[in-house]
Design an enzyme around this catalytic site. Structure first.
Site, PDB file in Angstrom:
ATOM      1  N   ASP A  20       0.662  -1.051   0.311  1.00  8.04           N
ATOM      2  CA  ASP A  20       0.017  -0.034   0.104  1.00  8.04           C
ATOM      3  C   ASP A  20       1.120   0.819  -0.094  1.00  8.04           C
ATOM      4  OD1 ASP A  20      -2.915   0.884   0.861  1.00  8.04           O
ATOM      5  OD2 ASP A  20      -1.546   2.487   1.014  1.00  8.04           O
ATOM      6  N   ASP A 129      -3.528   2.060  -5.409  1.00  7.26           N
ATOM      7  CA  ASP A 129      -2.664   2.168  -4.600  1.00  7.26           C
ATOM      8  C   ASP A 129      -2.391   0.775  -3.591  1.00  7.26           C
ATOM      9  OD1 ASP A 129      -3.598   3.350  -2.021  1.00  7.26           O
ATOM     10  OD2 ASP A 129      -2.643   3.896  -1.802  1.00  7.26           O
ATOM     11  N   GLU A 130      -2.744  -0.264  -3.555  1.00 10.17           N
ATOM     12  CA  GLU A 130      -2.836  -0.989  -4.055  1.00 10.17           C
ATOM     13  C   GLU A 130      -2.783  -2.353  -4.692  1.00 10.17           C
ATOM     14  OE1 GLU A 130      -6.313  -2.269   0.050  1.00 10.17           O
ATOM     15  OE2 GLU A 130      -6.505  -0.789  -1.326  1.00 10.17           O
TER      16      GLU A 130
END
Ligand code: DCP
Ligand code: MG
Length: 413
Positions: A20, A129-130
């Site tokens: 993350d 973003d993960e």
């Protein structure tokens, strides 16, 4: 031990990474504007003169110290952290506000995801973003911290933005671990540590426990994940339905969800480990036949055709060997897969085998229109073979050694 175990197969723990990015949009802004390094940065909408509506998308950790956070009204953020204007840019207690530029963040995200796909086969992208990455097939727990540290460094070098990584035996714990020491975090939770890692945490940290559920749990006298793990499962199911059982399992460190890539996969594979490494080629072949059945059941369910058929053989300690054979056209033919797989394994006869995998790749997806498949029903490499002999892998370009390819990306020691 999880419930996925088959007789004679270790119910092995997986090694799952959750990656993350730290204050992602703000980090992207810093990447293209280095003067923002270490400064309070707020990315959002509606802070310009004359505008009052809008919200914070994210804030850098420096800005968070002033009480600015995601989803906050921009008016409140401005109260807590006034906007920098030229004259006071040097002041610490001012924020550098930037508008949201999704196209740019998406391009950075693509660079990050490309690194992940470079180092692992099994990547599930969850959001901008993960992502989850399953590296069980290529690492042991002793190698996991170095792998994760290298991955963090590589993301930073390649995409120019910082990540936090959690490593754990399953997805839910890996996610908690990535969040545990942000920013720039790296938290590794081994199978032995999982219960003690989870026990002291607030139940809110569990996937599936939002503020409302957390409040209800508190009213039942349950504050921590450890307390949740000690509760009667039936009590939770009575109260919360199926989700109650799920959060109970997560609290006990159980989560059988596979890291499944979203969208059409590039390949489908099934793997299985032996309790102890074996040299028994009959056992190896039996196991391979079962894997072929599993993988071809999955391809049939998804209406997938495959052109490349491969095996993975893990020999002690954790050496990963892959061999594959590429046909001239896509097929759906379990019997052919079995013949190719059994042919590919011959090379490993007499060697000790820890784990096996069968993979089909070069996938294409079809509507259920059998007529259109018939043209491809037989691969041309086999068309002149009337004696039923196994198709020989064409030793050259189609046979790849994944181990070599992967270690060129990463050093593990
Ligand atoms: N985001 C948003 N609105 C929200 C939450 C997030 O627009 N309410 C956007 C901005 C974030 C990005 O999604 O940068 C990723 O969300 P995260 O929850 O991962 O938050 P950050 O990456 O910003 O911070 P952290 O370091 O806590 O992961
Ligand atoms: Mg993030």
């Amino acid at each position: 031990m999880n419930d996925r175990s088959l007789p004679g197969v270790t119910s092995e723990e997986r090694i799952v990474l959750h990656v993350d990015m730290d204050c992602f949009y703000a980090s992207c802004e810093r990447r293209r504007e280095s003067a923002l390094e270490e400064k309070p940065v707020v990315v959002g909408m509606g802070y310009e003169a004359g505008e009052t509506h809008g919200a914070v998308a994210t804030a850098s950790y420096e800005a968070r110290e002033h009480g600015v956070e995601s989803a906050q009204a921009i008016s409140q953020a401005l109260t807590r952290l006034p906007r920098a204007v030229d004259a006071d840019e040097q002041e610490e207690a001012v924020g550098h506000y930037r508008p949201v530029d999704m196209a740019y963040y998406e391009s950075v995200s693509e660079e990050v995801k490309a690194v992940l796909h470079e180092v692992a086969d099994t990547v599930r992208e969850v959001s901008i973003d993960e992502a989850y990455v399953d590296v069980s097939d290529r690492l042991g727990w002793e190698g996991a911290p170095v792998f994760a540290r290298n991955l963090k460094a590589r993301i930073h070098e390649t995409a120019g933005v910082p990540a936090s990584i959690g490593v754990a035996p399953n997805m839910s714990t890996a996610k908690i671990a990535s969040d545990h020491d942000k920013p720039d975090g790296l938290v590794v939770v081994t199978p032995d540590e999982i219960r003690s890692f989870l026990a002291p945490l607030d139940t809110k940290r569990l996937h599936g426990v939002g503020p409302v559920t957390a409040r209800e749990l508190r009213s039942m006298g349950i504050e921590t994940v450890g307390e949740l793990a000690q509760t009667d499962r039936s009590r939770l199911v009575d109260r919360f339905g199926a989700r109650g059982g799920e959060i109970y399992d997560y609290a006990r460190g159980h989560d059988d969800r596979d890291v499944e890539p979203v969208g059409d996969p590039k390949s489908l594979s099934n793997e299985s480990a032996f309790t102890e490494p074996t040299e028994d080629s009959d056992r190896v072949r039996d196991r391979l036949r079962r894997l072929v059945e599993q993988v071809t059941t999955r391809t049939a369910r998804r209406n997938a055709l495959y052109k490349t058929i491969g095996i993975k053989v893990v020999t002690p300690p954790f050496d990963v060997h892959t061999r594959s054979h590429t046909l001239s056209g896509p097929v759906n033919d379990p019997a052919l897969v079995e013949r190719i797989v059994l042919d590919l394994i011959e090379e490993f006869d007499g060697r000790s085998v820890r784990k096996l995998g069968v993979r089909v790749s070069n996938l294409s997806f079809v509507e259920t229109d059998q007529a259109s498949l018939n043209d491809w029903e037989r691969p041309t490499t086999e068309s002149n073979g009337t004696d039923g002999a196994p198709v020989k892998p064409d030793g050259g370009s189609a046979t790849e050694n994944e181990c070599t390819r992967q270690t060129s990306v990463f050093e593990f020691t």
